[in-house]
Each structure stands twice: as structure tokens, then as C-alpha cells.
Design a protein around this motif. Structure first.
Motif, mmCIF file in Angstrom:
data_model
loop_
_atom_site.group_PDB
_atom_site.id
_atom_site.type_symbol
_atom_site.label_atom_id
_atom_site.label_comp_id
_atom_site.label_asym_id
_atom_site.label_seq_id
_atom_site.Cartn_x
_atom_site.Cartn_y
_atom_site.Cartn_z
ATOM 1 N N ALA A 1 0.805 -1.069 -0.049
ATOM 2 C CA ALA A 1 0.014 -0.007 -0.169
ATOM 3 C C ALA A 1 0.863 1.186 0.113
ATOM 4 C CB ALA A 1 -1.021 -0.050 1.210
ATOM 5 N N ARG A 2 0.446 2.427 -0.548
ATOM 6 C CA ARG A 2 1.028 3.676 -0.703
ATOM 7 C C ARG A 2 0.023 4.478 0.447
ATOM 8 N NH1 ARG A 2 6.038 3.724 -3.213
ATOM 9 N NH2 ARG A 2 5.607 2.382 -5.146
ATOM 10 N N LEU A 3 0.967 5.111 1.493
ATOM 11 C CA LEU A 3 0.591 5.869 2.590
ATOM 12 C C LEU A 3 0.448 7.197 2.094
ATOM 13 C CD1 LEU A 3 2.681 4.315 5.385
ATOM 14 C CD2 LEU A 3 0.504 3.371 4.499
ATOM 15 N N THR A 4 -0.595 7.597 1.163
ATOM 16 C CA THR A 4 -0.828 8.867 0.698
ATOM 17 C C THR A 4 -2.160 9.431 1.270
ATOM 18 O OG1 THR A 4 -2.394 8.170 -1.063
ATOM 19 C CG2 THR A 4 -0.080 8.211 -1.719
ATOM 20 N N GLU A 5 -2.122 10.732 1.311
ATOM 21 C CA GLU A 5 -3.109 11.448 2.046
ATOM 22 C C GLU A 5 -4.538 10.996 1.846
ATOM 23 O OE1 GLU A 5 -4.832 16.030 3.061
ATOM 24 O OE2 GLU A 5 -2.919 15.535 1.824
ATOM 25 N N SER B 1 -3.911 0.797 3.802
ATOM 26 C CA SER B 1 -3.637 2.109 4.144
ATOM 27 C C SER B 1 -4.440 2.629 5.340
ATOM 28 C CB SER B 1 -3.833 2.875 2.708
ATOM 29 O OG SER B 1 -3.081 2.466 2.069
ATOM 30 N N ARG B 2 -5.977 2.150 5.160
ATOM 31 C CA ARG B 2 -6.837 2.767 6.213
ATOM 32 C C ARG B 2 -6.575 2.082 7.637
ATOM 33 N NH1 ARG B 2 -11.185 1.588 2.920
ATOM 34 N NH2 ARG B 2 -11.928 -0.494 4.056
ATOM 35 N N ALA B 3 -6.153 0.721 7.581
ATOM 36 C CA ALA B 3 -5.750 0.026 9.007
ATOM 37 C C ALA B 3 -4.457 0.670 9.473
ATOM 38 C CB ALA B 3 -5.427 -1.133 8.796
ATOM 39 N N PHE B 4 -3.665 1.339 8.499
ATOM 40 C CA PHE B 4 -2.400 1.961 9.093
ATOM 41 C C PHE B 4 -2.521 3.076 9.575
ATOM 42 C CE2 PHE B 4 1.505 4.287 8.607
ATOM 43 C CZ PHE B 4 2.502 3.411 9.460
ATOM 44 N N LEU B 5 -3.396 4.308 8.737
ATOM 45 C CA LEU B 5 -3.518 5.595 8.924
ATOM 46 C C LEU B 5 -4.605 5.928 10.082
ATOM 47 C CD1 LEU B 5 -3.604 7.054 5.236
ATOM 48 C CD2 LEU B 5 -1.707 6.973 6.876
ATOM 49 N N ALA C 1 -6.941 -6.475 7.804
ATOM 50 C CA ALA C 1 -5.625 -5.799 8.048
ATOM 51 C C ALA C 1 -5.667 -5.108 9.452
ATOM 52 C CB ALA C 1 -5.728 -4.546 7.128
ATOM 53 N N LEU C 2 -4.546 -5.570 10.095
ATOM 54 C CA LEU C 2 -4.428 -5.120 11.617
ATOM 55 C C LEU C 2 -3.219 -4.297 11.658
ATOM 56 C CD1 LEU C 2 -4.789 -8.804 12.774
ATOM 57 C CD2 LEU C 2 -6.565 -7.074 13.369
#
Length: 600
Positions: A311-315, A322-326, A359-360
Motif C-alpha cells: 500500500a501507498r501511504l498517501t493522504e 492504508s486505512r488500517a495503518f492511517l 488488515a491489523l
């Protein structure tokens, strides 16, 4: 214990208690009878003794014989009564066979009749005297108690009490058993039968509590039937969660036993994928603006690879990873078979027949940013249970905490073994290396007059000079094998020579280093600084670092650029110092110090 046994046990206990009471009554009655017999015998024998004495004084033996014959007939407790005029031979007796017999020692004193009768003694003797004219004679009255009559009567009394009491006990026990059977046993049997048959209709009993109990049980069985299916479903869910919990426990053990981050992530992803409900697992860590795969379970299709970007951690990123991380919360995607493939994490679902994905975020601590994401695929298309997500979320947090701990430990080890200014290995690192291998030659390099440089140009320039000189030393030794550079405290550096068995070669290298240092100019903030150095050298030994320190001190005292440690000279100097210390101390104690002053 069944109630029948319980009732019978209490009946037996009741019988034992009654038997003990009957025995006590028997003993009391027997003692009373024996006391009564003893008193009666004493009175009868006393009167008989007086009558016999009168008959002997008048010389009427026939009258005495008649008295003796009448006594057993009148008093049935006496079987035989005899008289011995001299106390040794029986002269007159109610039993003709005893006449002329010698009086033995088996007779007991009649004065102890009330005591000895309790011991079942049957023969008693009473000594008396009579006068024949003025002459006094000692005589003896001998009595045999009728044992069969006396003690047989006692047996009759005991038998009467025993029969009476046991009859009462038996009758009372039967009545008690029948009452308890009617009031307790039969109602309880019916309640147990209804409980065993799971009946829904209760009966009415004389004791209202049994009726309430029976009706309550019947109502409970009706409710239990409705709960059984729910419990079975809950059991299946619990068994499934238990398998997950065992998997989580195994991975938590890996968090303790793993030696580094790579081992931790590889073993954790493999163990998680072993669960029967899961298909595949990967763990990715944040690397700049993306999530890169660092470990994954076995992938037969080869869709996964180390370093693969998930995943790319863009805005404006909106994929599950990405949702799980951000957002720092688990993200679940159900029914993967119906979704179009748009993101990298979906590629593994093409041939893997995966139903759901979660995704955790790997969060080390509460309110901290995640360090990565754990991706897990399951066969079930209906996603993950709420409790399952909670356990997996806690596991992801534990893995994140372990990753942070490994990172911090690595950073701590780096700071503990590195000089904070020059980032060269420090004294701690040198001591650790010497503990492993002390067969090295050490050279301590000291910058001359470094305190003057700090005083004149400031500590900032001095720090920059230390950094530049450390880099210069690294450049000088990079072409030589077996030489390592360490930064000591202050303005000292250490060169470690491994495999340099020739001390002369080491000294030649160091002398050349002294010349090169003197020729080199170091510029800091447009300030040109020239350096000179002093070096102390020590050959390999268990105290090589201490010897090198002694050598640098000796070099400073002797104003030499290079000094090799010599054990003999060092001991001689130490002995001289000790001697002077003793002399000065003695002079102070004896007031032999004379000060002189000169004005400036």
C-alpha cells in the motif's frame, strides 16, 4: 448418598444411642439390686449369728442345726450356711456333706459383702464369739450365696430391659422409616424420576416444598431445551476461538524466544497461517511512504515476495491496508470472491480461494503511530467474529510492541558502544573486545594541549576537531588489515593491532602517524589548527589497556612522542614514588619541613 441409605444410617445411629441408654439403665438397676441384696444378707446373717451364739452358749447343737437348716429355706439368696466352733473345721452345716471339712481361704469377710458381691464372690465368713461359762470361744459363721438365684435374677432383669428397649427401638424404627418413606422418600423418588425423564408436569405432595421443587424442575427443563441449541452454537464458537487463542499464545512465546525482528516476523506469520480457518498471512512494515512486506507464510502461487509494496501511504489512500495503518483500527473486507482486484493485497486471492481479509495495524503502545500492518486471509466469506478480531488486534499490538522493543534495544546497544560525538566504537566496545580476545597490541593516542584549543577557540571548535581527526585516523588505517580505531574519553583515541606480532612494525606505523599528524592541518570554521600527538603502546597481555595507559603517562612525563610500556621501569618508578611518599610523610610528622618565600 441415596436417601434410603441416609434414613437407614440414622435409624442405626438411633438404635446405638438407645442401646447405650439401655445398658446404662441396666447397670444402674443391677447396682441397686446388689446393694439391696447386700443389706438384706448383712441383716439376716447378723440375726443368725446372734441366735447361733445363744444356742452354743446353752450347748444346744440341735437347735443350732435347726437354725442352719431353716435359713436357706427362709432366705433364698443363701444356699448353704455353716458354723465352725474353732474357726478351722466345720462343725455344723445346712449341707451335711460339709460337716468336718476344713475351712479354706476362699471365704471373704462378710463386712466387705457390699463390695465383693459386685465381683460375683459367693462365699463369706463372719467371725464371732460365745461364752461357755466364763470361758470365751471364737467361732465363725460361713455362708454360701445362691449364685444361680442372685445372678440369675439379674440376668432376668437385663433380659427384660433388653427385650423391652429393643422392642421399642424396633417399633420406633419401623414407624420412623414408614413415615420418612411416605413423607420424604417417595416424593423425592418422584421428583428424581421427573428430573430423569425431563417431565414438564409436576405432582402435588403433602409437603408443599416438594411440590414447588417438582414444578420448578419441570419448568426449568422446558427452558433448558430452548437454551441447548444456543449453548451448542456458543460451544462451537468457543472451540474456534480457543484454537485462535492457542495460536496467539504460541506467537506470544515466539515474541520472547526470537533473536531479531526478521525471525520474529517470519515465525509469527507462519504460525498464524497454520490455524485451520486461515489461508495466508503476511506482515509489512512502514518504509517511508509505503508498506513493504517483511515476512509471509508459505505461498504456493508465488504471489508474495519480500519487499513487495502492499500500500501507498498517501493522504487520500482508501484501500484496506492504508486505512488500517492511517486510522489505527482493524479493517475487514468480506466476500473477496465478488470484489474486483484493484489493490496489491488482493493479488493473492485470485488463486488462493480466500473469502475474507483483515488488515491489523501493528501499534506498539496506545496513542502511538503503527509501525506496520498484519494482513490475514481466511476461507470464511462472512468475515471474522467480534471476539476473533479482538484477539487478533491484541496479537498485532504485541507484535508491534516486540518490533519497537527490538528497534530500541538495537539503538540502545549502538549508543552504549559508540561515542556520541564521533560515532566511533567507545571504551565499552573496546573492553568487550578485549574480554573476547586480549592478544592485541594497543596504542593510546593523546592530542597535545587540547585543553588550550578549547580555551582559545571554544568547545564547539574542539568537538569539531575531534570528529575531523577521528575521520582522518580512519582514513589512515583503512589500507591496513587488523587495525581498529576506538574513541576514548576526552581527547584520546585507541588503535588496536590484531595479528601484528611484530612490535617494531607497530611502532614504525605509529611513528609515521605522529609525523603525518604534525604535517596535517585541520580547518574548523575557517580556523586552521595544527596538531601534535603523544602515543603510549603496550604489548598483548591480560592488562593491556592499563599498561597502555601507564605508557601514555610515562610518555607525557618524559616529553616523548612515543613510549612503549616497560614493566621493569614502571615498577621502579612506582617504588620510587612509594619511597618518597614515606620520606615526605615522616618529615611532616617530625616537623622537618622548612618553607621559604620569595616575593614576586
Amino acid at each position: 448418598m441415596r436417601i434410603y441409605k441416609f434414613v437407614l444410617i440414622w435409624i442405626v445411629v438411633f438404635g446405638l444411642i438407645a442401646t447405650v441408654l439401655a445398658t446404662g439403665f441396666y447397670l444402674v438397676e443391677r447396682n441397686l439390686l446388689l446393694h439391696t441384696l447386700a443389706d438384706s444378707l448383712n441383716r439376716s446373717l447378723y440375726r443368725l449369728e446372734i441366735d447361733i451364739a445363744h444356742g452354743l452358749e446353752s450347748g444346744r447343737l440341735n437347735e443350732v442345726q435347726q437354725l442352719l437348716d431353716e435359713t436357706p429355706a427362709i432366705n433364698k439368696t443363701i444356699a448353704v450356711v455353716s458354723v465352725s466352733i474353732d474357726g478351722h473345721v466345720i462343725d455344723v452345716s445346712s449341707s451335711r456333706s460339709l460337716k468336718g471339712k476344713v475351712v479354706g481361704e476362699q471365704y471373704h469377710s462378710i463386712s466387705s459383702l457390699d463390695k465383693n458381691i459386685f465381683k460375683n464372690y459367693a462365699k463369706y465368713r463372719s467371725d464371732f464369739y460365745f461364752f461357755e461359762g466364763t470361758h470365751k470361744h471364737d467361732a465363725a459363721l460361713l455362708a454360701h450365696i445362691d449364685e444361680e438365684y442372685v445372678f440369675g435374677r439379674l440376668n432376668q432383669v437385663a433380659t427384660y430391659y433388653a427385650v423391652l428397649i429393643f422392642f421399642v427401638i424396633g417399633f420406633g424404627s419401623v414407624v420412623a422409616f414408614l413415615l420418612m418413606r411416605r413423607l420424604l422418600i417417595l416424593p423425592l423418588d418422584n421428583v428424581i424420576k421427573h428430573a430423569r425423564d425431563a417431565s414438564t408436569v409436576g405432582d402435588a405432595y403433602l409437603i408443599s416444598e416438594f411440590s414447588e421443587l417438582d414444578n420448578t424442575l419441570c419448568d426449568s427443563f422446558d427452558r433448558l431445551r430452548h437454551q441447548q441449541e444456543g449453548l451448542q452454537s456458543a460451544l462451537n464458537d468457543a472451540l474456534y476461538l480457543d484454537r485462535i487463542l492457542r495460536t496467539v499464545a504460541d506467537i506470544n512465546q515466539l515474541l520472547i524466544s526470537s533473536q531479531n525482528i526478521d525471525e520474529l516476523l517470519t515465525l509469527s506469520s507462519a504460525r498464524l497461517a497454520e490455524h485451520t480457518g486461515y489461508k495466508l498471512c503476511w506482515i509489512g512494515l512502514a518504509d517511508e511512504d509505503c508498506i513493504k512486506v517483511k515476512a509471509f507464510s508459505s505461498d504456493a502461487k508465488g504471489d508474495l515476495a519480500i519487499g513487495m509494496i502492499m500500500a501507498r501511504l498517501t493522504e487520500h489512500a482508501d484501500d484496506a491496508v492504508s486505512r488500517a495503518f492511517l486510522q489505527g483500527t482493524p479493517t475487514v473486507i468480506d466476500h473477496l470472491e465478488t470484489r474486483a482486484i484493484t489493490d496489491p493485497w488482493q493479488l493473492v486471492t485470485v488463486y488462493g480461494k480466500c473469502g475474507s481479509f483483515i488488515a491489523l495495524p501493528l501499534i506498539p503502545r496506545i496513542h502511538e503511530q503503527p509501525v506496520g500492518v498484519l494482513g490475514l486471509y481466511t476461507q470464511n466469506s462472512n468475515g471474522f467474529a467480534h471476539k476473533e478480531i479482538e484477539m487478533l488486534e491484541e496479537l498485532a499490538g504485541d507484535i508491534g510492541f516486540a518490533i519497537r522493543a527490538f528497534t530500541q534495544r538495537k539503538q540502545l546497544e549502538y549508543h552504549l558502544t559508540r561515542d556520541s560525538l564521533t560515532e566511533l566504537p567507545n571504551r565499552t566496545s573496546l573492553v568487550d573486545q578485549l574480554a573476547i580476545n586480549s592478544s592485541v597490541t594497543l596504542a593510546i593516542i593523546n592530542i597535545d594541549r587540547f585543553s588550550d584549543i578549547n580555551d582559545v577557540y571554544g568547545s564547539h571548535v574542539g568537538d569539531c576537531l575531534l570528529v575531523n581527526y577521528g575521520r582522518w585516523l580512519l582514513h589512515q588505517i583503512e589500507a591496513h588489515d587488523g587495525i581498529s580505531l576506538y574513541k576514548m574519553s576526552g581527547d584520546e583515541y585507541v588503535l588496536s593491532f590484531t595479528g601484528w606480532n611484530n612490535l617494531d612494525a607497530c611502532c614504525e606505523f605509529l611513528e609515521n602517524l605522529i609525523l603525518l599528524s604534525a604535517k596535517e592541518s585541520f580547518v574548523v570554521n575557517d580556523i586552521e589548527v595544527l596538531l601534535t600527538i603523544t602515543i603510549g603502546v603496550a604489548e598483548a597481555s591480560e592488562r593491556v589497556l592499563a599498561h597502555a595507559s601507564s605508557a601514555i603517562k610515562q610518555a607525557k612525563l618524559m616529553h616523548q612522542r612515543l613510549q612503549v610500556y616497560s614493566n621493569a621501569s614502571t615498577i621502579k618508578d612506582q617504588e620510587s614514588n612509594i619511597s618518597w611518599y614515606k620520606r615526605i610523610k615522616a618529615a611532616i610528622d617530625d616537623s622537618r619541613i622548612v618553607p621559604y618565600f620569595q616575593p614576586i
